[in-house]
Design an enzyme around this catalytic site. Sequence first.
Site, PDB file in Angstrom:
ATOM      1  N   GLU A   1      12.707 -94.397  -6.731  1.00 37.86           N
ATOM      2  CA  GLU A   1      13.418 -93.253  -5.830  1.00 37.86           C
ATOM      3  C   GLU A   1      13.031 -91.749  -6.124  1.00 37.86           C
ATOM      4  OE1 GLU A   1      17.033 -94.250  -3.024  1.00 37.86           O
ATOM      5  OE2 GLU A   1      17.614 -93.272  -4.785  1.00 37.86           O
TER       6      GLU A   1
ATOM      7  N   HIS B   1      12.993 -89.438   0.691  1.00 40.66           N
ATOM      8  CA  HIS B   1      12.339 -89.639  -0.645  1.00 40.66           C
ATOM      9  C   HIS B   1      11.097 -90.035  -0.793  1.00 40.66           C
ATOM     10  CE1 HIS B   1      16.295 -90.005  -2.888  1.00 40.66           C
ATOM     11  NE2 HIS B   1      16.767 -90.791  -1.723  1.00 40.66           N
TER      12      HIS B   1
ATOM     13  N   HIS C   1      18.338 -88.131   4.726  1.00 41.48           N
ATOM     14  CA  HIS C   1      17.638 -87.441   3.698  1.00 41.48           C
ATOM     15  C   HIS C   1      16.424 -88.310   3.339  1.00 41.48           C
ATOM     16  CE1 HIS C   1      19.872 -90.150   1.166  1.00 41.48           C
ATOM     17  NE2 HIS C   1      19.106 -89.911   0.252  1.00 41.48           N
TER      18      HIS C   1
ATOM     19  N   HIS D   1      16.487 -91.999   4.739  1.00 42.22           N
ATOM     20  CA  HIS D   1      17.542 -92.953   4.819  1.00 42.22           C
ATOM     21  C   HIS D   1      18.987 -92.401   4.572  1.00 42.22           C
ATOM     22  CE1 HIS D   1      18.164 -93.890   0.335  1.00 42.22           C
ATOM     23  NE2 HIS D   1      18.047 -92.874   0.427  1.00 42.22           N
TER      24      HIS D   1
ATOM     25  N   ASP E   1       6.233 -96.355   5.528  1.00 42.46           N
ATOM     26  CA  ASP E   1       5.800 -95.119   5.354  1.00 42.46           C
ATOM     27  C   ASP E   1       6.132 -94.272   6.401  1.00 42.46           C
ATOM     28  OD1 ASP E   1       4.733 -92.899   3.975  1.00 42.46           O
ATOM     29  OD2 ASP E   1       2.862 -93.353   4.982  1.00 42.46           O
ATOM     30  N   HIS E   2       6.857 -93.030   6.312  1.00 39.39           N
ATOM     31  CA  HIS E   2       7.102 -92.078   7.364  1.00 39.39           C
ATOM     32  C   HIS E   2       8.215 -92.683   8.451  1.00 39.39           C
ATOM     33  CE1 HIS E   2       4.158 -89.698   5.387  1.00 39.39           C
ATOM     34  NE2 HIS E   2       4.985 -88.722   5.763  1.00 39.39           N
TER      35      HIS E   2
ATOM     36  N   CYS F   1      23.725 -88.179  -0.245  1.00 38.53           N
ATOM     37  CA  CYS F   1      23.084 -89.514   0.324  1.00 38.53           C
ATOM     38  C   CYS F   1      23.807 -90.233   1.391  1.00 38.53           C
ATOM     39  CB  CYS F   1      22.751 -90.547  -0.826  1.00 38.53           C
ATOM     40  SG  CYS F   1      21.874 -90.275  -2.200  1.00 38.53           S
TER      41      CYS F   1
END
Length: 136
Positions: A126, A43, A41, A16, A81-82, A35
């Site tokens: 996070e 998480h 980037h 994100h 996810d991903h 960020c």
Amino acid sequence: MTRVSVFRKEHFNAAHRLHNPEWDSETNIRVFGKCNNPNYHGHNYELHVKVSGEIDPKTGFVFDLKVLSDLIHEHILEVFDHKNLNLDLPYFKTLNPTAENICVVIYDILRAEIDHRFDLKIRLFETERNYVEYPE
């Protein structure tokens, strides 16, 4: 009756960028720091889902954890996810994908799938040291 809470822990990976399009670049960098990276980037999020209610005398369950697992997989993991949250998920087209906002979105998605006689709480990590919880 006796109220008990059951928990399911899952994880997903997502990218994100925290950015407010109403602000100039300098303000975004000052507020969001790394960020705000224009290349995004990622998480490794850890998700805890808590469901509370009365124990069913017939099953001995508050909520069937297999059902909860299936709901999380179908409605959260397969969606988040991903993914690049900013680009791939419609929830974040106009909503900054902060941990707080991601947590509320996940709550809203699961709340629609779980009977309202059960209380629901979402905790989203996070990082190992930073997490949010909704509702409070």
